[in-house]
Design an enzyme around this catalytic site. Structure first.
Site, PDB file in Angstrom:
ATOM      1  N   ASP A 136       0.788  -1.226   0.000  1.00 43.51           N
ATOM      2  CA  ASP A 136       0.000   0.000   0.000  1.00 43.51           C
ATOM      3  C   ASP A 136       0.825   1.285   0.000  1.00 43.51           C
ATOM      4  O   ASP A 136       0.286   2.367   0.183  1.00 43.51           O
ATOM      5  CB  ASP A 136      -0.929   0.014   1.216  1.00 43.51           C
ATOM      6  CG  ASP A 136      -0.168  -0.084   2.538  1.00 43.51           C
ATOM      7  OD1 ASP A 136       1.020  -0.427   2.504  1.00 43.51           O
ATOM      8  OD2 ASP A 136      -0.787   0.171   3.590  1.00 43.51           O
ATOM      9  N   GLN A 137       2.141   1.168  -0.222  1.00 40.97           N
ATOM     10  CA  GLN A 137       2.928   2.399  -0.214  1.00 40.97           C
ATOM     11  C   GLN A 137       2.667   3.186  -1.494  1.00 40.97           C
ATOM     12  O   GLN A 137       2.425   2.599  -2.560  1.00 40.97           O
ATOM     13  CB  GLN A 137       4.405   2.104  -0.029  1.00 40.97           C
ATOM     14  CG  GLN A 137       5.100   1.421  -1.179  1.00 40.97           C
ATOM     15  CD  GLN A 137       6.546   1.056  -0.817  1.00 40.97           C
ATOM     16  OE1 GLN A 137       6.802   0.405   0.187  1.00 40.97           O
ATOM     17  NE2 GLN A 137       7.473   1.469  -1.650  1.00 40.97           N
TER      18      GLN A 137
ATOM     19  N   GLY B  72      14.789   9.153 -26.938  1.00 37.34           N
ATOM     20  CA  GLY B  72      15.616   8.020 -27.303  1.00 37.34           C
ATOM     21  C   GLY B  72      15.327   7.579 -28.722  1.00 37.34           C
ATOM     22  O   GLY B  72      14.452   8.120 -29.413  1.00 37.34           O
TER      23      GLY B  72
ATOM     24  N   GLU C 159      16.205  12.183 -31.372  1.00 39.36           N
ATOM     25  CA  GLU C 159      17.018  11.574 -32.420  1.00 39.36           C
ATOM     26  C   GLU C 159      16.204  11.455 -33.721  1.00 39.36           C
ATOM     27  O   GLU C 159      15.572  10.440 -33.942  1.00 39.36           O
ATOM     28  CB  GLU C 159      17.523  10.205 -31.963  1.00 39.36           C
ATOM     29  CG  GLU C 159      18.321  10.271 -30.657  1.00 39.36           C
ATOM     30  CD  GLU C 159      18.833   8.906 -30.218  1.00 39.36           C
ATOM     31  OE1 GLU C 159      18.978   7.980 -31.063  1.00 39.36           O
ATOM     32  OE2 GLU C 159      19.085   8.747 -29.023  1.00 39.36           O
ATOM     33  N   TYR C 160      16.227  12.502 -34.631  1.00 40.67           N
ATOM     34  CA  TYR C 160      17.055  13.694 -34.582  1.00 40.67           C
ATOM     35  C   TYR C 160      16.247  14.847 -35.132  1.00 40.67           C
ATOM     36  O   TYR C 160      15.512  14.690 -36.111  1.00 40.67           O
ATOM     37  CB  TYR C 160      18.324  13.524 -35.417  1.00 40.67           C
ATOM     38  CG  TYR C 160      19.184  12.380 -34.940  1.00 40.67           C
ATOM     39  CD1 TYR C 160      20.052  12.540 -33.855  1.00 40.67           C
ATOM     40  CD2 TYR C 160      19.104  11.144 -35.553  1.00 40.67           C
ATOM     41  CE1 TYR C 160      20.843  11.492 -33.410  1.00 40.67           C
ATOM     42  CE2 TYR C 160      19.883  10.090 -35.103  1.00 40.67           C
ATOM     43  CZ  TYR C 160      20.744  10.258 -34.040  1.00 40.67           C
ATOM     44  OH  TYR C 160      21.498   9.222 -33.588  1.00 40.67           O
TER      45      TYR C 160
ATOM     46  N   TYR D 159      29.334   7.639 -30.114  1.00 42.39           N
ATOM     47  CA  TYR D 159      29.429   6.183 -30.210  1.00 42.39           C
ATOM     48  C   TYR D 159      28.416   5.737 -31.255  1.00 42.39           C
ATOM     49  O   TYR D 159      27.654   6.560 -31.787  1.00 42.39           O
ATOM     50  CB  TYR D 159      29.169   5.517 -28.858  1.00 42.39           C
ATOM     51  CG  TYR D 159      28.061   6.127 -28.043  1.00 42.39           C
ATOM     52  CD1 TYR D 159      26.727   5.873 -28.342  1.00 42.39           C
ATOM     53  CD2 TYR D 159      28.337   6.977 -26.984  1.00 42.39           C
ATOM     54  CE1 TYR D 159      25.709   6.438 -27.607  1.00 42.39           C
ATOM     55  CE2 TYR D 159      27.328   7.563 -26.239  1.00 42.39           C
ATOM     56  CZ  TYR D 159      26.005   7.279 -26.552  1.00 42.39           C
ATOM     57  OH  TYR D 159      24.987   7.861 -25.824  1.00 42.39           O
ATOM     58  N   ASP D 160      28.416   4.451 -31.584  1.00 42.11           N
ATOM     59  CA  ASP D 160      27.528   3.916 -32.628  1.00 42.11           C
ATOM     60  C   ASP D 160      27.800   4.521 -34.004  1.00 42.11           C
ATOM     61  O   ASP D 160      26.921   4.557 -34.853  1.00 42.11           O
ATOM     62  CB  ASP D 160      26.052   4.133 -32.271  1.00 42.11           C
ATOM     63  CG  ASP D 160      25.576   3.193 -31.182  1.00 42.11           C
ATOM     64  OD1 ASP D 160      26.342   2.297 -30.804  1.00 42.11           O
ATOM     65  OD2 ASP D 160      24.450   3.372 -30.689  1.00 42.11           O
TER      66      ASP D 160
END
Length: 528
Positions: free
Chosen positions: A232-233, A260, A302-303, A370-371
């Protein structure tokens, strides 16, 4: 990052930098308050200068105002951490409203990019008194009365930034949870965590995965603090675990990243009404259930005005307008950052968007260095996916980290606002017979979660590095060929980051590192 989910990726404070050449400093003042102009870089057609104000008195200095002239042939094109106005060749730099008093013995730095080669300023004064002591040097123009430029984001505390992405889907197959950031020792080395990703459905900020974000119940064994969630939080999932992590590490900041590779399509619609997009993002990030978890927002489009998973034709100003609206809504105290393309080619993705115009709205910018190359080109040629520099035979001009950094700086973005990107994974091909880069292949190498991609923590044992090229490592094991960064190559990249005066480094993503945080340790150690 992978071409599906994995590919999804100014600091205001001016940090001390180590220039590639010995800096040229022009110091004014032998009295209690001094100003030193230091040439950080000079590339002929432009330069970067750091100005350091030092309080050598025994009392705090509540404000400061520097006036100076620049010789003909040079001028200030952009500045940060001071309000700078100009009349002809005469400049006035005034302390920002957010900068507190300068304590005895303390220093404060601001900076600017200039056109033309570096030339030392003339007729410098601080608070109306000659910087060199004695009488005030003559000035030929009156102090300007123009309105200061818009306030830019204040700096967040700390030195070089160490920023890492936490992927929300890692809690599933990867079994990587917020607790692992603590047990690996990584939390103590990080300055910021980027939680990836929120969605951009309908041109609005929306929840990406409610179960992983705030519904998943954690057992005591998997919880950051060893306390199990209750049924129950009000908040569970990774958000609650991040809250617990921040309590353990009070200086750690968390930003919620939106977009992303997979979820950038919604930005096109968002660009049609930036204010509505910003309003939706603010309401989501500042939701009372988790408002204390997040210190700001990261935009990972992107992008803009280019193609990623989908193509955008919003125009070169769309990104600038969107982040401007986000900054206006979130205010100056929140962190607003962006991960951007690292395509340094002529006419490439960096050139498609006014990133320099967006920079004043952002605390820092993260070119995804990168990539660049991978088995998305199944037949090769084999090439390192994150080269720092070019090398003979590189498949594409402008596809290396330094090319992106230099292009962004040439557009007027301060080096201190740029973070260097690193991948905690490798990209690989199979069917390769040539050990050196440039070989042909038959397809992607096998990977644990996706073909052509593997975590560093796996590759360091399954296919140890056999060589380096362009400042990064590669390895050939049987017919498989991989490229990835190692602690050694990361150390070299951090030396580069310091020499270029960059604001730090960021990486994708935490679960790719070893259980004892080997790579993040290399980042932290290399940046110092």
């Amino acid at each position: 990052m992978k071409r599906s989910l994995r590919r999804a990726l100014w600091i205001g404070a001016v940090v001390a930098v180590t220039a590639a050449t010995v800096p040229m400093a022009s110091a004014f003042g032998a009295g209690s308050v001094t100003a030193a102009f230091t040439k950080v870089q000079d590339w002929g057609t432009g330069h970067e200068t750091r100005v350091t104000v030092t309080n050598g008195s025994s009392s705090s200095v509540s404000t400061w105002r520097i006036e100076f002239d620049l010789p003909s042939g040079t001028s200030i094109s952009s500045s940060w951490d001071a309000d700078v106005t100009r009349t002809g060749d005469h400049y006035v730099a005034v302390k920002k409203s957010w900068a507190g008093p300068l304590a005895p013995g303390a220093t404060f730095s601001w900076g600017y990019n200039g056109t033309g080669g570096y030339k030392a300023p003339l007729n410098c004064t601080i608070n109306g008194v000659a910087c060199g002591g004695g009488s005030t040097p003559p000035t030929t123009t009156a102090p300007p009365t123009t309105t200061p430029p818009p306030t830019t984001p204040p700096p967040d505390p700390g030195g070089k930034k160490v920023v890492g992405y936490f992927a929300q889907w890692g809690v599933y197959a990867r079994n990587y949870h917020v607790k692992n950031i603590h047990t690996s020792g990584s939390a103590a080395k990080l300055t910021h965590i980027l939680y990836a990703f929120g969605n951009t459905t309908g041109g609005r900020c929306t929840i990406g995965d409610s179960y992983a974000d705030y519904e998943k119940a954690y057992t005591a064994a998997d919880s950051v603090d060893g306390v199990a969630d209750t049924w129950d939080q009000p908040l569970r999932g990774s958000f609650n675990q991040l809250r617990k992590l921040k309590k353990m590490y009070p200086n750690l900041k968390v930003l919620w990243s939106f977009g992303g590779w997979t979820w950038s399509g919604g930005f096109t619609q968002a660009a049609q009404n930036p204010a509505a997009f910003a309003e939706s993002c603010y309401n989501l990030v500042e939701d009372p259930r988790w408002a204390d978890v997040f210190d700001g927002i990261d935009i990972d489009w992107e992008y803009p005005n280019a193609c990623g998973l989908t193509c955008d034709a919003s125009g070169p100003n769309a990104f600038k307008n969107l982040v401007g609206a986000v900054r206006a809504k979130f205010g100056s105290s929140a962190l607003v950052t962006a991960a951007i393309t690292a395509d340094g080619s002529n006419g490439g993705k960096i050139d498609a968007t006014d990133y320099a115009g967006a920079a004043p709205h952002l605390n820092w910018i993260m070119p995804m260095t990168y990539d660049y190359f991978g088995a998305f080109n199944a037949q090769g040629p084999t090439a390192p996916h994150s080269p720092l520099y070019s090398y003979p035979g590189i498949p594409q001009q402008g596809f290396w980290s330094d090319a992106a950094v230099q292009k962004l700086k040439s557009k007027g973005i301060p080096s201190s606002k740029l973070l260097l990107g690193l991948g905690f994974y490798g990209r690989g091909w199979t069917g390769v017979t040539q050990a050196a880069p440039g070989g042909s292949a038959t397809g992607p190498a096998p990977g644990t979660y996706e073909q052509g991609i593997e975590d560093y923590k796996v590759l360091k044992n399954s296919c140890p590095a056999t060589g380096t090229v362009g400042g990064t490592a590669y390895a050939k094991c049987g017919s498989n060929w991989w490229s990835y960064d190692t602690p050694s190559t990361i150390n070299g990249k951090m030396t580069y980051a310091k020499n270029q005066g960059l604001g730090g480094a960021f990486f994708w993503e935490l679960s790719g590192d070893t259980g004892n945080g080997e790579l993040i340790g290399a980042i932290k150690g290399g940046l110092g």
